[in-house]
Design an enzyme around this catalytic site. Structure first.
Site, mmCIF file in Angstrom:
data_model
loop_
_atom_site.group_PDB
_atom_site.id
_atom_site.type_symbol
_atom_site.label_atom_id
_atom_site.label_comp_id
_atom_site.label_asym_id
_atom_site.label_seq_id
_atom_site.Cartn_x
_atom_site.Cartn_y
_atom_site.Cartn_z
ATOM 1 N N ASP A 1 -22.683 17.170 2.899
ATOM 2 C CA ASP A 1 -22.474 18.409 2.772
ATOM 3 C C ASP A 1 -21.590 18.780 4.034
ATOM 4 O OD1 ASP A 1 -23.629 21.489 1.617
ATOM 5 O OD2 ASP A 1 -23.879 21.490 3.852
ATOM 6 N N ASN B 1 -15.387 29.815 5.431
ATOM 7 C CA ASN B 1 -14.744 30.753 4.550
ATOM 8 C C ASN B 1 -14.709 32.223 4.960
ATOM 9 O OD1 ASN B 1 -13.897 29.140 2.445
ATOM 10 N ND2 ASN B 1 -15.886 29.074 1.326
ATOM 11 N N HIS C 1 -10.849 32.199 1.798
ATOM 12 C CA HIS C 1 -11.029 31.238 0.696
ATOM 13 C C HIS C 1 -9.765 30.071 0.492
ATOM 14 C CE1 HIS C 1 -15.028 32.689 -0.459
ATOM 15 N NE2 HIS C 1 -14.569 33.854 -0.255
ATOM 16 N N ASP D 1 -10.392 26.173 0.476
ATOM 17 C CA ASP D 1 -10.196 25.311 -0.430
ATOM 18 C C ASP D 1 -9.364 24.148 -0.138
ATOM 19 O OD1 ASP D 1 -11.262 26.757 -2.333
ATOM 20 O OD2 ASP D 1 -9.152 27.752 -2.938
ATOM 21 N N GLU E 1 -19.437 22.886 -1.642
ATOM 22 C CA GLU E 1 -19.176 22.179 -0.330
ATOM 23 C C GLU E 1 -19.971 20.985 -0.294
ATOM 24 O OE1 GLU E 1 -22.015 24.993 1.553
ATOM 25 O OE2 GLU E 1 -20.522 24.848 -0.172
#
Length: 333
Positions: free
Chosen positions: A202, A210, A215, A219, A246
């Site tokens: 994780d 973010n 975002h 990504d 994630e």
């Protein structure tokens, strides 16, 4: 009796840069050889097999991306870690470097302390990988039906090439393929009574990442991490999938507890050396990950959800203990 120094190959067309770097690394205890072009570098790497390669990207003739691709497609040099030295800072250029097979990149102008730290980190990872390879060789000798299993898993890996089984963002296996693969591996390991391991990974404080970077940056961060995990795995039978958001999950067939923990440490360090900037992180100034590891010899009283749930429990403990670490838990019904 002293150990022989690690051998470093510098592929750089600028003589001044090569001389400065050679002197510094020599003083640090390394044996340094150099090449002034990509073609010469490939020839030297193939014959002398250095422990690590420092590769300039922008060179006349064959560029660094092409050189790295050639090295990774040669049996003799495919396992040698390659660190790019480049003034390119765009995310797409970094992704291109990892797609070519690079282990890392260093932005020019070079800082000697950073160069030394990254070299030492990758040499340590390479030594861990060699230890894993030795363990894998021993394991192959113990398992009578391993060749048949590898053939089945190779067929399964070809399934990963299909778009329906890939995560659109990270281009690793998606949740659907993971669910199918873990069921298949569970049945096989139950029949053969061999150890099956998984790692749940994780990204620490990703929502905050973010919120601060947007975002699109998020990504790109996930793409780099997915590539980093893939590059840390060196068996065709190992599978990494995006588990959700994630989170990533890794299936390690025929892997005992000690080997699974070691793979977790290799992944943890591989993500660390990516050095993805994260100024707002409450932990460090770069992106970190937490990992939960679980292993079991399947039995009829349990199912794959017990294994996944245990890895999730180990991940929860890793977070509770401060994140940025690897934690193992035993499967208990």
């Amino acid at each position: 009796m002293t150990n022989s120094p690690d051998v470093l190959l510098i592929i750089e067309d600028r003589l001044v840069d090569t001389l400065i770097l050679t002197r510094f690394l020599g003083q640090a205890g390394f044996k340094v050889i150099s090449a002034k072009s990509g073609e010469e570098g490939i020839e030297i790497a193939t014959t002398m097999l250095p422990d690590l390669i420092l590769l300039d990207v922008m060179m006349p003739g064959m560029n660094g991306f092409d050189v790295c691709d050639r090295l990774k497609n040669k049996n003799q040099t495919t396992e040698i870690p390659v660190i790019f030295m480049t003034a390119l800072t765009d995310t797409l250029d970094k992704l291109r470097a990892f797609e070519a097979g690079a282990a890392d990149y260093i932005t020019k102008p070079l800082k000697h302390e950073e160069v030394l730290a990254r070299i030492n980190a990758h040499l340590k990872i390479r030594k861990l990988q060699r230890q894993l390879q030795i363990q894998n060789q021993k394991l192959q000798a113990e398992i009578a039906e391993r060749k048949l299993a590898e053939a089945r898993l190779e067929e399964a890996n070809r399934e990963l090439q299909r778009l329906a089984n890939l995560d659109g963002l990270t281009q690793v296996a998606n949740r659907r393929l993971f669910d199918r693969q873990i069921e298949q591996e569970w049945r096989r390991h139950l029949r053969e009574q061999q150890t099956l391991s998984i790692i749940l990974c994780d990204v620490d404080h990703f929502k905050n990442y973010n919120d601060n970077y947007g975002h699109l940056a998020g990504d790109s961060c996930l793409q780099l991490i997915a590539k980093g995990i893939q590059n840390a795995l060196h068996r065709s039978t190992d599978i990494v999938a995006r588990y959700g958001g994630e989170e990533f999950i890794v299936i390690l067939p025929n892997t005992k507890t000690e080997g699974a923990i070691q793979v977790g440490e290799v992944i943890h360090q591989a993500i660390e050396i990516l050095n993805i900037p994260y100024e707002h992180s409450p932990l460090k100034n770069y992106v970190t990950v937490s990992l939960g590891v679980a292993s079991i010899i399947p039995n009829i009283a349990l199912n794959p959800l017990d294994l996944v749930g245990t890895a999730d429990k180990a991940l929860y403990i890793a977070k509770a203990q401060g994140r940025d670490q690897v934690v193992y838990c035993d499967v208990v019904k």
